[in-house]
Design an enzyme around this catalytic site. Sequence first.
Site, PDB file in Angstrom:
ATOM      1  N   GLU A 131       0.846  -1.186   0.000  1.00 30.02           N
ATOM      2  CA  GLU A 131       0.000   0.000   0.000  1.00 30.02           C
ATOM      3  C   GLU A 131       0.886   1.242   0.000  1.00 30.02           C
ATOM      4  OE1 GLU A 131      -2.813  -0.142   3.185  1.00 30.02           O
ATOM      5  OE2 GLU A 131      -3.644  -2.076   2.547  1.00 30.02           O
ATOM      6  N   ARG A 292      36.026  -7.711 -28.958  1.00 30.02           N
ATOM      7  CA  ARG A 292      36.417  -6.298 -29.011  1.00 30.02           C
ATOM      8  C   ARG A 292      37.940  -6.185 -28.938  1.00 30.02           C
ATOM      9  NH1 ARG A 292      35.239  -1.055 -30.516  1.00 30.02           N
ATOM     10  NH2 ARG A 292      35.825   0.453 -28.884  1.00 30.02           N
ATOM     11  N   GLN A 303      44.069  -7.819 -17.898  1.00 28.16           N
ATOM     12  CA  GLN A 303      43.751  -8.386 -16.587  1.00 28.16           C
ATOM     13  C   GLN A 303      42.578  -7.669 -15.918  1.00 28.16           C
ATOM     14  OE1 GLN A 303      46.357  -8.127 -12.862  1.00 28.16           O
ATOM     15  NE2 GLN A 303      46.936 -10.131 -13.709  1.00 28.16           N
ATOM     16  N   GLY A 364      31.852  -0.412 -22.205  1.00 26.95           N
ATOM     17  CA  GLY A 364      32.209   0.996 -22.345  1.00 26.95           C
ATOM     18  C   GLY A 364      31.045   1.822 -22.848  1.00 26.95           C
ATOM     19  N   GLU A 388       9.244  -7.726  -3.278  1.00 24.14           N
ATOM     20  CA  GLU A 388       9.110  -8.917  -2.424  1.00 24.14           C
ATOM     21  C   GLU A 388      10.122  -8.927  -1.280  1.00 24.14           C
ATOM     22  OE1 GLU A 388       7.894 -12.640  -4.034  1.00 24.14           O
ATOM     23  OE2 GLU A 388       7.727 -11.779  -6.034  1.00 24.14           O
ATOM     24  N   THR A 390      12.834  -5.757   0.368  1.00 22.50           N
ATOM     25  CA  THR A 390      14.073  -5.093  -0.011  1.00 22.50           C
ATOM     26  C   THR A 390      15.283  -5.830   0.565  1.00 22.50           C
ATOM     27  OG1 THR A 390      14.091  -3.684   1.948  1.00 22.50           O
ATOM     28  CG2 THR A 390      12.898  -2.854   0.023  1.00 22.50           C
TER      29      THR A 390
END
Length: 404
Positions: A131, A292, A303, A364, A388, A390
């Site tokens: 509510e 990429r 790394q 990116g 449901e 937090t």
Amino acid sequence: MGDFTLELNEDQRQVRDWLHGFAADVIRPAAAEWDEREETPWPIIQEAAKIGIYSLDFYAQQFFDPTGLGIPVAMEELFWGDAGIALSIVGTGLAAVGVLANGTEEQIGTWIPQMYGDASDVKVAAFCSSEPDAGSDVAAMRTRAVYDGATDTWVLNGTKTWATNGGIANVHVVVAVVDPALGSKGHASFIVPPGTPGLSQGQKFQKHGIRASHTAEVVLEDVRVPGGCLLGGKEKLDERLARAREKAKAGGERVKNAAMATFEASRPAVGAMAVGTARAAYEVALDYAKTRVQFGRPIIENQGVAFQLADMATQIDAARLLVWRASWMATAGKPFTHAEGSMSKLYASEVAKTVTAQAIQILGGNGYTREYPVERMHRDAAIYTIFEGTSEIQRMVISRALAK
């Protein structure tokens, strides 16, 4: 009762692969469109109904899987496809769980089929608990249900919010206060049948994520429902309220709350949804990092990127294991003595937010555009730490369990 195992059986693998195919071939190609439209994807729900995914039988089969892994496997694959569309497909399940957790066999047989409809005329259902002034604080709920003994009807008044499928549902399951003096222990759940006068849709929310899922207020103005629409029946309710009053006088133990029973049953499933979204973003980031090329080599050979992906993969697997453990425990009837259900939901939802953010970083500038799906996945992931229960509420539940 099935033993806990990390190996899916042949039937489970077939269901997983079937759902994955539907998610890849039907859900994903439509995800961006319905996210932009911010509308319920009725054609996709109908396609799911045609092949048996959107049906009572399918969810019953997964729910009664003796290992407990049917539901989490299904949720992960569907939400891997797209969280907004998947929630439109599975959102009815929360209302169904509400009936399964609190209803009689007759009520289960009568109302759950009406929540789904059939492939030629699909329906949805809504579970209405939150509510405007009562989200995590269920004791602050104000929606009232008053019994009229002369007509054997209940009269409901109040406003619900954040209701998935609220207002467009065929069947609404509404949690209301029947005894204000008992706080959250004085709640009960009611079926509001299709076309009941006095129920209307309030504000429809424009959301940050899961935009293909309809979320709205539900307004109840002198809504009259038959006595048989009280889930569990009046005799059971009267007995439960009497026990709650006695325990309140004695300062006694906690009494089961109708809304909380539904959420407790569904938390590992929400964790599985989060795992699906996280896995989807990770896979996009992994593929991008392999293809990429910067400074003459794929960025996965750097790394800084490789370690992020290693962490993402590890966190996703850990989240899945927590979800599977909680799901198995629930099916095996083992109590969540350390709040294992909340643990699974907490960790998986936080992982989804982290992994989707890392996926954007790996892509990116491309990750920040709608040309790639990770920005949508990141928006979608934000809901898992909110609805449901937090993350803060989950931590409270876990810490209280540890303190016993």
